[in-house]
Write an enzyme that holds these catalytic residues in place. Structure first.
Site, PDB file in Angstrom:
ATOM      1  N   SER A 119       0.718  -0.749   0.199  1.00  0.00           N
ATOM      2  CA  SER A 119       0.007  -0.023  -0.440  1.00  0.00           C
ATOM      3  C   SER A 119       0.610   1.167  -0.127  1.00  0.00           C
ATOM      4  CB  SER A 119      -1.070  -0.202   0.669  1.00  0.00           C
ATOM      5  OG  SER A 119      -1.021   0.770   1.281  1.00  0.00           O
ATOM      6  N   TYR A 140      -2.244  -2.121  10.225  1.00  0.00           N
ATOM      7  CA  TYR A 140      -2.291  -2.538   8.768  1.00  0.00           C
ATOM      8  C   TYR A 140      -1.047  -2.477   8.407  1.00  0.00           C
ATOM      9  CZ  TYR A 140      -3.641  -2.555   3.989  1.00  0.00           C
ATOM     10  OH  TYR A 140      -3.763  -2.870   2.728  1.00  0.00           O
TER      11      TYR A 140
HETATM   12  N1  LIG Z   1      -8.635  -1.958  -2.142  1.00  0.00           N
HETATM   13  C1  LIG Z   1      -7.530  -1.244  -1.690  1.00  0.00           C
HETATM   14  O1  LIG Z   1      -7.644  -0.004  -1.779  1.00  0.00           O
HETATM   15  C2  LIG Z   1      -5.852  -2.024  -1.411  1.00  0.00           C
HETATM   16  C3  LIG Z   1      -4.973  -0.864  -1.693  1.00  0.00           C
HETATM   17  C4  LIG Z   1      -3.958  -0.692  -1.577  1.00  0.00           C
HETATM   18  C5  LIG Z   1      -3.594  -2.266  -0.996  1.00  0.00           C
HETATM   19  N2  LIG Z   1      -4.155  -3.531  -1.140  1.00  0.00           N
HETATM   20  C6  LIG Z   1      -4.239  -4.384  -0.814  1.00  0.00           C
HETATM   21  O2  LIG Z   1      -4.540  -5.486  -2.302  1.00  0.00           O
HETATM   22  C7  LIG Z   1      -5.012  -7.097  -1.534  1.00  0.00           C
HETATM   23  C8  LIG Z   1      -5.989  -7.729  -2.117  1.00  0.00           C
HETATM   24  O3  LIG Z   1      -7.463  -6.983  -1.593  1.00  0.00           O
HETATM   25  P1  LIG Z   1      -8.542  -6.237  -2.236  1.00  0.00           P
HETATM   26  O4  LIG Z   1      -8.910  -4.687  -2.259  1.00  0.00           O
HETATM   27  O5  LIG Z   1      -8.976  -7.230  -2.886  1.00  0.00           O
HETATM   28  O6  LIG Z   1      -9.408  -6.529  -1.241  1.00  0.00           O
HETATM   29  P2  LIG Z   1     -10.864  -8.049  -1.338  1.00  0.00           P
HETATM   30  O7  LIG Z   1     -11.559  -8.465  -2.526  1.00  0.00           O
HETATM   31  O8  LIG Z   1     -11.491  -8.085   0.470  1.00  0.00           O
HETATM   32  O9  LIG Z   1      -9.493  -9.750  -1.302  1.00  0.00           O
HETATM   33  C9  LIG Z   1      -9.136  -9.763  -0.099  1.00  0.00           C
HETATM   34  C10 LIG Z   1      -8.731 -11.179  -0.570  1.00  0.00           C
HETATM   35  O10 LIG Z   1      -7.364 -12.191   0.872  1.00  0.00           O
HETATM   36  C11 LIG Z   1      -7.851 -12.704   0.794  1.00  0.00           C
HETATM   37  N3  LIG Z   1      -7.747 -13.211   2.127  1.00  0.00           N
HETATM   38  C12 LIG Z   1      -8.594 -12.956   3.609  1.00  0.00           C
HETATM   39  N4  LIG Z   1      -7.921 -13.235   4.292  1.00  0.00           N
HETATM   40  C13 LIG Z   1      -7.372 -14.449   3.736  1.00  0.00           C
HETATM   41  C14 LIG Z   1      -7.144 -15.820   4.139  1.00  0.00           C
HETATM   42  N5  LIG Z   1      -7.165 -15.662   5.903  1.00  0.00           N
HETATM   43  N6  LIG Z   1      -6.141 -16.546   4.048  1.00  0.00           N
HETATM   44  C15 LIG Z   1      -6.762 -16.297   2.268  1.00  0.00           C
HETATM   45  N7  LIG Z   1      -6.414 -16.190   1.909  1.00  0.00           N
HETATM   46  C16 LIG Z   1      -7.692 -14.366   2.392  1.00  0.00           C
HETATM   47  C17 LIG Z   1      -9.543 -13.208   0.259  1.00  0.00           C
HETATM   48  O11 LIG Z   1      -9.699 -14.604   0.120  1.00  0.00           O
HETATM   49  P3  LIG Z   1     -10.866 -15.304   0.985  1.00  0.00           P
HETATM   50  O12 LIG Z   1     -11.880 -14.790   1.684  1.00  0.00           O
HETATM   51  O13 LIG Z   1     -11.768 -16.377  -0.007  1.00  0.00           O
HETATM   52  O14 LIG Z   1     -10.039 -16.038   1.939  1.00  0.00           O
HETATM   53  C18 LIG Z   1      -9.774 -12.384  -1.041  1.00  0.00           C
HETATM   54  O15 LIG Z   1      -9.066 -13.253  -2.192  1.00  0.00           O
HETATM   55  C19 LIG Z   1      -4.557  -7.004  -0.264  1.00  0.00           C
HETATM   56  O16 LIG Z   1      -3.556  -6.926   0.391  1.00  0.00           O
HETATM   57  C20 LIG Z   1      -5.106  -5.659   0.467  1.00  0.00           C
HETATM   58  O17 LIG Z   1      -3.646  -5.229   1.570  1.00  0.00           O
HETATM   59  C21 LIG Z   1      -5.954  -2.754  -1.258  1.00  0.00           C
END
Ligand SMILES: NC(=O)c1ccc[n+]([C@@H]2O[C@H](COP(=O)([O-])OP(=O)(O)OC[C@H]3O[C@@H](n4cnc5c(N)ncnc54)[C@H](OP(=O)(O)O)[C@@H]3O)[C@@H](O)[C@H]2O)c1
Length: 284
Positions: free
Chosen positions: A162, A175
């Site tokens: 991030s 986080y």
């Molecule tokens: N959205 C933003 O603004 C943003 C910005 C910067 C960075 N990020 C990063 O991008 C990444 C993806 O996030 P996203 O925004 O795409 O959100 P998201 O749609 O909520 O995706 C999160 C993913 O992580 C998986 N996950 C969570 N806990 C888990 C566990 N214990 N074991 C295995 N899988 C797990 C979830 O799958 P299951 O629930 O099926 O396990 C889901 O596929 C994250 O690392 C987040 O920190 C996001």
């Protein structure tokens, strides 16, 4: 902002329409059941990679796998809770057995917590939970897959981090500390694995419109990247293997924090006071 390796720059220059280096390779994507991970899996499969999909929700993983197969691609799904270190070891053993290793790893699964410190004094589990999924999980998985990458003389690991690791935004202490830990671990791993042609890319994303940010009302109406656009950047980073991928605001925040840290503290403090904890963070 992409800092290309000289080799990638040369490849683009000499062969602009060349097939993707992902073609015929194995790409493991964690958190492939939704958001950035799902979009990345689809994009990588579209470039001819065999994609290994990892997350907890099997129904969602199967949905993504079926979509890839229907489009003529190749994918397999692996249900795994990446906060369970034994489950990660079992996943690694299975992947090594079934595929002999992976060429590309995307550490994308993650969890964000946005909660101010004054609401967190009795919530040490926020620190533990973010470290479990954002740091210990990806490090354990990377360490499991790294020996085979080094032995085959090729590997590329992309971490989805991030811009907050540069901005150090208030309310995100748990986080962002966990994301920063993975950022630093990977930079050092990259130096040790350099001679084996194993590279790491730290991607510091800004806001991406996914399920993760939905509970934060403060983000409603803010400009955000789509998961599909984010996935294009991730796949480009897999192909080109830059050391780091940043957005300009993150870089500006990092430079300002270096030049005038106390001033940035004051500005961030004001911003913090102007923004509220979400209803979810308060526990409503
Ligand atoms: N959205 C933003 O603004 C943003 C910005 C910067 C960075 N990020 C990063 O991008 C990444 C993806 O996030 P996203 O925004 O795409 O959100 P998201 O749609 O909520 O995706 C999160 C993913 O992580 C998986 N996950 C969570 N806990 C888990 C566990 N214990 N074991 C295995 N899988 C797990 C979830 O799958 P299951 O629930 O099926 O396990 C889901 O596929 C994250 O690392 C987040 O920190 C996001």
């Amino acid at each position: 902002m992409l800092l290309l390796t000289p080799r990638a720059r040369l490849r683009r220059l000499l062969r602009p329409g060349a097939p993707s280096p992902l073609e015929g390779r194995t790409v493991l994507v964690t958190g492939a059941s939704s958001g950035i991970g799902e979009a990345t899996a689809l994009e990588a499969a579209g470039r001819g990679a065999t994609v290994l999909l990892v997350a907890r929700r099997s129904v969602e993983l199967d949905r993504v796998r079926e979509q890839i197969v229907a489009a003529g691609g190749t994918a397999a799904s692996y249900v795994c809770d990446l906060t369970d270190l034994d489950a990660i070891d079992a996943l690694v053993a299975r992947v090594l057995d079934e595929h002999g290793g992976v060429d590309y790893l995307v550490n994308n699964a993650g969890r964000s917590i946005r909660r101010s410190l004054d609401l967190s004094y009795d919530r040490f589990h926020d620190v533990e939970r973010t470290m479990a999924i954002n740091y210990f999980g990806p490090v354990r998985l990377t360490m499991g897959l790294l020996p085979a990458m080094r032995a085959q003389g090729f590997g590329q690991v992309v971490n989805i981090l991030s811009w907050g690791v540069q901005l150090k935004a208030p309310k995100f202490s748990a986080y962002l500390a966990s994301k920063t830990a993975l950022d630093t671990w990977s930079r050092i791993a990259a130096r040790e694995a350099y001679g084996d042609n194993v590279t790491f890319t730290n991607m510091r994303f800004g806001l991406v419109r996914t399920a993760m940010v939905a509970p934060t009302e403060e983000y409603d109406g803010l400009r955000a990247m789509s998961p599909e656009r984010a996935a294009e950047h991730v796949v480009r980073a897999l192909e080109d293997r830059p050391v780091v991928w940043n957005v300009p605001v993150g870089v500006a925040g990092e430079v300002l924090g270096f030049v005038s840290p106390r001033l940035v503290d004051a500005v961030m403090h004001r911003l913090d006071r102007r923004t509220k904890n979400s209803a979810a963070a308060i526990g409503r």
